[in-house]
Structures are given as structure tokens and as C-alpha cells.
Scaffold this motif. Structure first.
Motif, PDB file in Angstrom:
ATOM      1  N   HIS A  74       0.814  -1.225   0.000  1.00  0.00           N
ATOM      2  CA  HIS A  74       0.000   0.000   0.000  1.00  0.00           C
ATOM      3  C   HIS A  74       0.844   1.270   0.000  1.00  0.00           C
ATOM      4  CE1 HIS A  74       0.668  -0.541   4.342  1.00  0.00           C
ATOM      5  NE2 HIS A  74       0.457   0.740   4.462  1.00  0.00           N
ATOM      6  N   PHE A  82      -5.541  -6.760 -12.447  1.00  0.00           N
ATOM      7  CA  PHE A  82      -5.492  -8.215 -12.370  1.00  0.00           C
ATOM      8  C   PHE A  82      -6.246  -8.842 -13.535  1.00  0.00           C
ATOM      9  CE2 PHE A  82      -5.242  -6.392  -8.163  1.00  0.00           C
ATOM     10  CZ  PHE A  82      -4.219  -7.083  -7.561  1.00  0.00           C
ATOM     11  N   PHE A  88     -14.529  -4.210  -6.479  1.00  0.00           N
ATOM     12  CA  PHE A  88     -15.149  -4.463  -5.185  1.00  0.00           C
ATOM     13  C   PHE A  88     -16.656  -4.600  -5.385  1.00  0.00           C
ATOM     14  CE2 PHE A  88     -11.415  -1.675  -4.072  1.00  0.00           C
ATOM     15  CZ  PHE A  88     -10.594  -2.751  -3.794  1.00  0.00           C
ATOM     16  N   TYR A  99     -11.841   4.739  -5.162  1.00  0.00           N
ATOM     17  CA  TYR A  99     -11.267   4.069  -3.996  1.00  0.00           C
ATOM     18  C   TYR A  99      -9.795   4.452  -3.751  1.00  0.00           C
ATOM     19  CZ  TYR A  99     -10.322   0.416  -0.596  1.00  0.00           C
ATOM     20  OH  TYR A  99      -9.963  -0.258   0.545  1.00  0.00           O
ATOM     21  N   MET A 103      -8.060   6.305  -0.517  1.00  0.00           N
ATOM     22  CA  MET A 103      -7.077   5.627   0.318  1.00  0.00           C
ATOM     23  C   MET A 103      -5.749   6.366   0.354  1.00  0.00           C
ATOM     24  SD  MET A 103      -8.614   3.204   1.698  1.00  0.00           S
ATOM     25  CE  MET A 103     -10.332   3.631   1.508  1.00  0.00           C
ATOM     26  N   ASN A 104      -5.426   7.045  -0.746  1.00  0.00           N
ATOM     27  CA  ASN A 104      -4.168   7.790  -0.786  1.00  0.00           C
ATOM     28  C   ASN A 104      -4.355   9.229  -0.335  1.00  0.00           C
ATOM     29  OD1 ASN A 104      -2.190   5.864  -1.983  1.00  0.00           O
ATOM     30  ND2 ASN A 104      -3.757   5.779  -3.571  1.00  0.00           N
TER      31      ASN A 104
ATOM     32  N   GLN B 125      -6.014  -7.840  -1.496  1.00  0.00           N
ATOM     33  CA  GLN B 125      -4.768  -7.501  -2.196  1.00  0.00           C
ATOM     34  C   GLN B 125      -4.987  -6.329  -3.138  1.00  0.00           C
ATOM     35  OE1 GLN B 125      -3.548 -11.090  -4.207  1.00  0.00           O
ATOM     36  NE2 GLN B 125      -2.275 -11.719  -2.492  1.00  0.00           N
ATOM     37  N   ALA B 126      -6.109  -6.367  -3.867  1.00  0.00           N
ATOM     38  CA  ALA B 126      -6.403  -5.279  -4.797  1.00  0.00           C
ATOM     39  C   ALA B 126      -6.486  -3.952  -4.040  1.00  0.00           C
ATOM     40  CB  ALA B 126      -7.707  -5.556  -5.547  1.00  0.00           C
ATOM     41  N   ALA B 127      -7.127  -3.980  -2.876  1.00  0.00           N
ATOM     42  CA  ALA B 127      -7.251  -2.758  -2.079  1.00  0.00           C
ATOM     43  C   ALA B 127      -5.872  -2.257  -1.648  1.00  0.00           C
ATOM     44  CB  ALA B 127      -8.138  -3.010  -0.863  1.00  0.00           C
ATOM     45  N   ALA B 128      -4.984  -3.189  -1.283  1.00  0.00           N
ATOM     46  CA  ALA B 128      -3.638  -2.782  -0.862  1.00  0.00           C
ATOM     47  C   ALA B 128      -2.890  -2.114  -2.017  1.00  0.00           C
ATOM     48  CB  ALA B 128      -2.856  -3.991  -0.344  1.00  0.00           C
ATOM     49  N   THR B 129      -3.026  -2.662  -3.234  1.00  0.00           N
ATOM     50  CA  THR B 129      -2.302  -2.040  -4.355  1.00  0.00           C
ATOM     51  C   THR B 129      -2.887  -0.677  -4.689  1.00  0.00           C
ATOM     52  OG1 THR B 129      -3.713  -2.978  -6.103  1.00  0.00           O
ATOM     53  CG2 THR B 129      -1.828  -4.298  -5.408  1.00  0.00           C
ATOM     54  N   LEU B 130      -4.100  -0.397  -4.216  1.00  0.00           N
ATOM     55  CA  LEU B 130      -4.688   0.931  -4.434  1.00  0.00           C
ATOM     56  C   LEU B 130      -4.345   1.885  -3.300  1.00  0.00           C
ATOM     57  CD1 LEU B 130      -8.080  -0.327  -5.819  1.00  0.00           C
ATOM     58  CD2 LEU B 130      -6.476   1.124  -7.065  1.00  0.00           C
ATOM     59  N   GLY B 131      -3.475   1.433  -2.387  1.00  0.00           N
ATOM     60  CA  GLY B 131      -2.976   2.337  -1.360  1.00  0.00           C
ATOM     61  C   GLY B 131      -3.652   2.206  -0.007  1.00  0.00           C
ATOM     62  N   ALA B 132      -4.477   1.174   0.183  1.00  0.00           N
ATOM     63  CA  ALA B 132      -5.167   1.038   1.459  1.00  0.00           C
ATOM     64  C   ALA B 132      -4.267   0.342   2.479  1.00  0.00           C
ATOM     65  CB  ALA B 132      -6.466   0.248   1.283  1.00  0.00           C
ATOM     66  N   ALA B 133      -4.031   1.003   3.618  1.00  0.00           N
ATOM     67  CA  ALA B 133      -3.270   0.401   4.700  1.00  0.00           C
ATOM     68  C   ALA B 133      -4.091  -0.755   5.288  1.00  0.00           C
ATOM     69  CB  ALA B 133      -2.982   1.446   5.773  1.00  0.00           C
ATOM     70  N   PRO B 134      -3.416  -1.709   5.973  1.00  0.00           N
ATOM     71  CA  PRO B 134      -4.133  -2.903   6.431  1.00  0.00           C
ATOM     72  C   PRO B 134      -5.439  -2.614   7.190  1.00  0.00           C
ATOM     73  CG  PRO B 134      -1.798  -3.201   6.743  1.00  0.00           C
ATOM     74  CD  PRO B 134      -1.973  -1.792   6.226  1.00  0.00           C
ATOM     75  N   TRP B 135      -5.437  -1.662   8.101  1.00  0.00           N
ATOM     76  CA  TRP B 135      -6.675  -1.440   8.872  1.00  0.00           C
ATOM     77  C   TRP B 135      -7.757  -0.841   7.990  1.00  0.00           C
ATOM     78  CZ3 TRP B 135      -8.888   3.370   9.616  1.00  0.00           C
ATOM     79  CH2 TRP B 135      -8.085   4.485   9.305  1.00  0.00           C
ATOM     80  N   ARG B 136      -7.375  -0.111   6.931  1.00  0.00           N
ATOM     81  CA  ARG B 136      -8.402   0.431   6.031  1.00  0.00           C
ATOM     82  C   ARG B 136      -8.900  -0.660   5.076  1.00  0.00           C
ATOM     83  NH1 ARG B 136      -7.919   6.293   3.890  1.00  0.00           N
ATOM     84  NH2 ARG B 136     -10.064   6.298   4.617  1.00  0.00           N
ATOM     85  N   VAL B 137      -8.020  -1.594   4.726  1.00  0.00           N
ATOM     86  CA  VAL B 137      -8.478  -2.758   3.962  1.00  0.00           C
ATOM     87  C   VAL B 137      -9.544  -3.475   4.775  1.00  0.00           C
ATOM     88  CG1 VAL B 137      -7.838  -5.008   3.020  1.00  0.00           C
ATOM     89  CG2 VAL B 137      -6.284  -3.064   2.756  1.00  0.00           C
TER      90      VAL B 137
END
Lengths: 237, 231
Positions: A74, A82, A88, A99, A103-104, B125-137
Motif C-alpha cells: 500500500h 489483475f 469491489f 477508492y 485511500m491515498n 490484495q487489490a485494495a492494498a495495491t490501491l494504497g489502502a493500509a491494512p486497517w483500512r483494507v
């Protein structure tokens, strides 16, 4: 942008031992299924940790096992499209696209959003749910979602892999447009030499976890009349 | 026959309050434990799993007695809480809520754990690659996708809490207006001469509450599923 990868990784009895650098607009990772392409891309994305080695973009180290550096996915600002889109399901298209920005914590940028939705022709889908999209639409939304997170590098893992021939022809022009207009460097994974010829500016050829050739389109197997080429064709530079 | 007396009303209200508080307090904890059991490997995981399920297999009277020993006024935790925070569980409705929460916990955790296990990790995993930190995932993807299970767990937990009897009566007794829930009121009434009509009224109320909870949970689950599969 300069991407450098020099890693080794064991997954069961499959071993990846790959070293390459990508500097062009589109670096193609080419090889048959089982050549280790997805694992390599997952390592670049930070979803998989190499056993040994380094991954860096320009002067920033993303992985360095000797120095115990591992930047989590992240924080890499590397977009990933993918094969199975992975939209989602509980969010509509608009929320999926938004999204990465949320998140960023990026500022809302209507101009950029309009540019990406126009580029991919997804403006008419914004209110829909992923379940109401065709395979091709889903893949375009996934592309838009990755782009709108403003990545410095975009990974595309067989983005056409789950589509039938007609849909492939539908999406390919968008990918070409993306390459020529979006100014985000890409790593494009495919086992299809035809796609590689159309998109990649440099090609890394993989076989059983190792790089066997590197260069331009000339490293690809000879084009067959059908354009569909078995990636197992023995090739050397 | 349907003339519900003030004492009976108090028991009904107390039951609802005890069960609601027990469920609401146990849910965040239940989500955390469910996530740990579903997604993490750590030393002592089987022990935690066993501990969570213990109230399900122990005789309720044993759980109640253990609570009394621990959270009673002279209990190790109970004495400390009462001295330092002024929180008393023994013979209070809060104690009933604690007993119900613990008894309901395994039923609450199980559906949540199953639904978290069912969440596609590739989405995370997709959320993480979009910049989401673990707790936000977790908060934007995992928890949302697991929501039907969370609701199911809450309903099951609530139903268990409202029916809890053994541990509650052992721990906080059967004090009208303080710890006398529907279950313990029915228990008292059927041991009292002429208590049957009142007992029957409370039985009818129990059935209504249980049915309402089941219908509500069906409705929530259907809505949550619709949202997930998006049409």
C-alpha cells in the motif's frame, strides 16, 4: 522511470531466479503459463516477498532482502490490473474508481477523473455495480481504478486473459491509447506474442522462472499466420 | 390473560436491555477475535479458539460460578473494578449483561469468523495495491463483505443472551427489577402457586421477541447479500 528487478523465490518446487531492468514505456513480461510471470509481478507489487534479492524504482529501494527492506504494497504507489479485474462487489463503479484516491488521501480531481473515464469510455457505467458489467467493461473499470490512484508504475497481469477473442479486440485499442496518452510506465504480462508486439516497447522473455531473452519485438517467436503463438516455442536471441 | 403486569414489564424491559447491551459490547470484541482466528497464525491460537467456545460446552452454572469467583465483590477482577473504577457486576443488571455476553460470545463469533474466512483475499490484495493500509483494507473491504455474517452473529448472540438463564441466575441471582430477566421470572412464576397465567404471558412475549429477531435477521441478511452481489 527505471525498474530494476533481481530476485529469487521458491514456491514449492518451483524456483524463480530473475534479473531484468525495464526503462521503456511498456516492459513486456512474456512466457508460457507457469513461467513465473504473475509471481514476478506480485513481487514488484509487494504482494509477495522475494526470498533474496532487490527490487527498485529509480533510486528508491522497494525490496532489499540483504538490508531487510520491504516496502508494503500500500506504500508502493504501484497500480495493478489483475486478470480477474477484482472490482469491489459492494461498491458501484464510481466508488470503485474513487477508492484509490480516497485511500491515498489525494485531492478530488474532476479533470483527471473525466480524462480517465473518457479515455476508457466508462462514463456511462458509473452508477452500475460490478455484477452488472460485462467482462470487457469490468476490465476497463479496473484499468481506470488503477490509473486514478495515480500510480508511478502500472502492472497489467494478462488483462485480456479472461476475455474471449471479440472482447480482446475491444480492449486492446484502449491499452494502446493508455500507453500513448496516460504517461504511466507499464509492465505488461502476457503469453500472447501478438499482444506483446502491439503493446510492449521492450520484452523480457521468461521460461520456468528464468529470463531467457531480453530486447525488442525481435526476441518474440516468429509470427504465425493466425497471430496466436504457442509461447513454448523455443526461442533464443 | 394479556394484561401484562408492571413487574412483568420490568422483566421484559430488563431482558431486552441486558441482551442489547451484551450484544453491542460483545460485537466489536467478537469481530476482533473472529478476524484473529480467521486471518492470523499465532502462538496460542488453538487455546484462544477453545476459550471462546468454552461457554458453549461448560455447564452454564459452572460459567456463572466462575464469573462470581472472578467478578464478584471479593473476586480478583471484581474487587479491583469496584475499588478503582466503581464498576460493580455482582447482583446488578450489568452483571447479567456480562454473563449473557460471555454465554453468547461463541455464537456471535462463529458466523463472523466464517464470513471473514469467506472474504476473497484477492479483493484485499487489490485494495492494498490501491494504497489502502491494512486497517483500512479491513474496514472498507473485509468488514463490508463480511457484514451478512456480522449481522447473523449479532442476531444469534442476541437470541442467546435473551434466553440465557443458568449463568445469569448463578452469578447475579434473581432480583426483581435488577437482575430478574424473562427467563428467571418464568422460572420463579412456575414455582409459585397461581403463577401459570403470568408465566404464559411471558412465554408468549419470549416467542414474539424470538420471532421478531429471526425475521429481522433474515431481512438484514437478504439486504446485505443484495448489496454485495450488487444488482
Amino acid at each position: 522511470m527505471m525498474l530494476r528487478v533481481d530476485v529469487s523465490k521458491s514456491l514449492g518446487d518451483f524456483h524463480i531466479e530473475a534479473s531484468f531492468a525495464g526503462a521503456g514505456r511498456v516492459t513486456g513480461l512474456f512466457g508460457a503459463s507457469g513461467a513465473g510471470k504473475t509471481s514476478l509481478v506480485n513481487m514488484i507489487a509487494g504482494l509477495l516477498r522475494p526470498d533474496r534479492g532487490r527490487i527498485s524504482i529509480d533510486s528508491e529501494t522497494l525490496d532489499d532482502t540483504a538490508a531487510r527492506v520491504h516496502v508494503p504494497a500500500h506504500r508502493r504507489r504501484i497500480g495493478y490490473v489483475f486478470q480477474d479485474a477484482r472490482l469491489f462487489p459492494h461498491l458501484d463503479v464510481r466508488q470503485n474508481l474513487d477508492y484509490g484516491r480516497r485511500m491515498n488521501r489525494l485531492a478530488d480531481d474532476p479533470v483527471q477523473r473525466a480524462r480517465v473515464t473518457d479515455l476508457l469510455d466508462i462514463g456511462g457505467l458509473l452508477g452500475r455495480r460490478p455484477g452488472q458489467l460485462s467482462g470487457g467493461e469490468r476490465q476497463r473499470v479496473a484499468l481506470g481504478r488503477a490509473l486514478l490512484a495515480q500510480p508511478r508504475l502500472l502492472l497489467l497481469d494478462e488483462p485480456l486473459g479472461s476475455l474471449d477473442e471479440e472482447r480482446k479486440v475491444e480492449i486492446l485499442p484502449y491499452l494502446v491509447r493508455l500507453r500513448d496518452e496516460a504517461s504511466v510506465p507499464m509492465v505488461y504480462v502476457s503469453h500472447n506474442a501478438g499482444e506483446m508486439r502491439q503493446l510492449a516497447t521492450s520484452i523480457v522473455m521468461l521460461r520456468r522462472g528464468r529470463v531467457i531473452a531480453f530486447g525488442g519485438a525481435e526476441v518474440l517467436p516468429e509470427a504465425l499466420p493466425s497471430g496466436l503463438i504457442s509461447a513454448n516455442t523455443r526461442t533464443s536471441r | 390473560m394479556f394484561d401484562i403486569s408492571p413487574t412483568e414489564w420490568i422483566a421484559i424491559q430488563l431482558s431486552l436491555r441486558v441482551a442489547a447491551v451484551a450484544t453491542l459490547v460483545a460485537t466489536p470484541l467478537g469481530i476482533a477475535v473472529a478476524w484473529l482466528l480467521a486471518r492470523r497464525d499465532f502462538w496460542g491460537k488453538s487455546l484462544l479458539d477453545a476459550l471462546v467456545h468454552l461457554p458453549l460446552v461448560l455447564p452454564p452454572v459452572v460459567t456463572g460460578y466462575l464469573l462470581l469467583l472472578t467478578f464478584g465483590r471479593r473476586g480478583l477482577v471484581g474487587a479491583w473494578l469496584s475499588d478503582h473504577l466503581g464498576v460493580v457486576f455482582a447482583f446488578r443488571w450489568t452483571g447479567a449483561a456480562l454473563a449473557c455476553g460471555i454465554m453468547a460470545f461463541p455464537l456471535l463469533v462463529r458466523p463472523i469468523r466464517l464470513s471473514i474466512e469467506a472474504v476473497d483475499r484477492r479483493m484485499e490484495q487489490a485494495a492494498a495495491t490501491l494504497g489502502a493500509a491494512p486497517w483500512r483494507v479491513f474496514s472498507t473491504i473485509t468488514l463490508r463483505l463480511a457484514m451478512p455474517g456480522v449481522l447473523a452473529g449479532m442476531v444469534l448472540g442476541f437470541a442467546k443472551a435473551i434466553g440465557e438463564f443458568g449463568a445469569t441466575i448463578t452469578f447475579v441471582s434473581n432480583i426483581p427489577g435488577e437482575t430478574q430477566t424473562i427467563s428467571s421470572a418464568v422460572y420463579s412464576l412456575i414455582q409459585t402457586p397461581d403463577g401459570d397465567p403470568a408465566a404464559m404471558r411471558l412465554v408468549a412475549v419470549s416467542i414474539v421477541i424470538a420471532l421478531a429477531a429471526l425475521v429481522a435477521s433474515e431481512w438484514f441478511a437478504r439486504r446485505a447479500l443484495q448489496r454485495l452481489h450488487g444488482n
